[in-house]
Design a protein around this motif. Sequence first.
Motif, short mmCIF file in Angstrom:
data_model
loop_
_atom_site.label_atom_id
_atom_site.label_comp_id
_atom_site.label_asym_id
_atom_site.label_seq_id
_atom_site.Cartn_x
_atom_site.Cartn_y
_atom_site.Cartn_z
N ALA A 1 69.49 49.81 10.67
CA ALA A 1 68.89 48.53 10.31
C ALA A 1 68.79 48.41 8.78
N GLY A 2 69.45 47.43 8.25
CA GLY A 2 69.41 47.22 6.81
C GLY A 2 70.32 48.14 6.02
N TRP A 3 71.10 48.99 6.71
CA TRP A 3 72.01 49.90 6.01
C TRP A 3 73.31 49.17 5.69
N PHE A 4 73.72 49.19 4.44
CA PHE A 4 74.95 48.52 4.04
C PHE A 4 76.13 49.49 4.20
N GLY A 5 77.23 48.99 4.73
CA GLY A 5 78.41 49.83 4.90
C GLY A 5 78.66 50.16 6.36
N ALA A 6 79.77 50.83 6.60
CA ALA A 6 80.17 51.14 7.97
C ALA A 6 79.29 52.19 8.62
N ALA A 7 78.66 53.05 7.83
CA ALA A 7 77.78 54.10 8.36
C ALA A 7 78.50 54.97 9.38
N ASN A 8 79.75 55.34 9.05
CA ASN A 8 80.48 56.21 9.97
C ASN A 8 81.13 57.40 9.26
N ARG A 9 80.75 57.61 7.98
CA ARG A 9 81.24 58.78 7.26
C ARG A 9 80.04 59.56 6.73
N GLU A 10 79.99 60.83 7.06
CA GLU A 10 78.82 61.62 6.67
C GLU A 10 78.65 61.67 5.16
N ASP A 11 79.75 61.75 4.40
CA ASP A 11 79.63 61.90 2.95
C ASP A 11 79.13 60.64 2.26
N THR A 12 79.12 59.49 2.96
CA THR A 12 78.59 58.26 2.36
C THR A 12 77.39 57.71 3.14
N THR A 13 76.93 58.45 4.10
CA THR A 13 75.79 58.02 4.92
C THR A 13 74.68 59.05 4.75
N ARG A 14 73.85 58.82 3.74
CA ARG A 14 72.87 59.81 3.30
C ARG A 14 71.93 60.28 4.41
N PRO A 15 71.35 59.41 5.25
CA PRO A 15 70.41 59.91 6.25
C PRO A 15 71.02 60.96 7.18
N VAL A 16 72.24 60.74 7.61
CA VAL A 16 72.87 61.71 8.52
C VAL A 16 73.19 63.01 7.78
N ALA A 17 73.70 62.88 6.55
CA ALA A 17 73.98 64.09 5.77
C ALA A 17 72.71 64.90 5.55
N GLU A 18 71.60 64.22 5.27
CA GLU A 18 70.34 64.93 5.05
C GLU A 18 69.79 65.52 6.34
N LEU A 19 69.98 64.83 7.45
CA LEU A 19 69.54 65.37 8.74
C LEU A 19 70.26 66.67 9.05
#
Length: 416
Positions: free
Chosen positions: A78-96
């Motif tokens: 919600a409110g995340w800009f971008g495709a949110a399907n690459r770990e290197d550009t999707t900070r929450p998943v990378a941090e998880l």
Amino acid sequence: MRADLAELLDELHGSRSDLLQTVDEAALDTGPPAPEPEVVEPYRWFLARIGDGVRLTGAGYLPPPLVGETMRALGWDAGWFGAANREDTTRPVAELRDTARRLGLVRVHRKELRPTATGRRLADDPVGLWHHIAGRLPLGRGDAGRIAGLLWLLAVAAGRPHPEDLVAEGMNALGWESGETGEPLDHWTAFSAVRDTVRTVFDLLGLLDARHEQQPPTPSAVALARAALQHEDPPTPVRAGPAVELTVTLRDVDPPVWRRLTVPERSTLRDLDRLLQAAMGWRGTHLSLFELHGRTYGEIEDMEELGDPRTVSMAAVPEGTVFGYDYDLGDGWEHDVRVEGRRTAEAPTCLAGARACPPEDSGGPDGYHRLVQILGDPRHPEHADLHAWLGRPFDPEAFDPDAATRRMRARSRSRR
């Protein structure tokens, strides 16, 4: 209260900081908080989703479908800009993924992300997972990260808004400074110090809201921080080994300030530097030197012909030897160290001693004598100013060998 926090508070007791009042606010002497298993749902879901293992991409990242699924399942899209399907550009998943690894829940093996034995066991035990995460915090990398993380947890457990301010205050009181500027730490430097060690986990669990920084931490954040600070690891067995018994006496101070110690025989002068500071109560923010067998040893860049303190071990110093130890070359605190004999001991220990360590920067023996006289005379015109300068009560007769032992063992495990 966990041992490393007690050791940190022992160090802060000799500072001018009022940080110690937060211990009462944190209620660490009360019963442990009730676990909140729903709080750790992001880690539980992630462990359940990877099951026995997930194949990583050729670059070592989570597969794109799993990245997108994680963002949607945990409500992070919600409110995340971008495709949110690459770990290197999707900070929450990378941090998880990164924090799950540092919490000991997952590991990479043969290009697969797999749960550890602990992660596999806790995937269906959210209460156990909550306790496990609390017990692993902070995740600190190095001494600075550990100390900053403990102070941040203490501020949150006490319900303080802006916990980074308390981190900066405590670390400045201990003599830390910014590695980039050499200046005292401020709010933003402290934020950086705790970002990787503890704050990220609280962010991922939804316990912090940057839009409401002025508000105290949520009850769930307070509970997790309190549980982290009350966690006690089982004692680690320590084998007894050869040790040296020393008596350390501060020169030119009457009544005498002294300590009786045991240190491992393998300790070098460099090791002994930290142990003596901890035993006496010095904070370690000033330069120091040893005088042994007619030679000066130390690690000071601008002084030539100093012996390397790493090359002399206590095993090579005969019984009955008396040598000098100078701390704070400006104030000139000089100590006599006498080798009393050999014995067997488990770890660095303060066996006995008398009287408090003089406050740092009090002007050497002469300045200290004057300080004690003025503090003991409420009618003296400088009494209020010096009391305010100290920022804490000071009893020159007070000494706790158990606290000195905790400081020694903490210093022996880490290097500032």
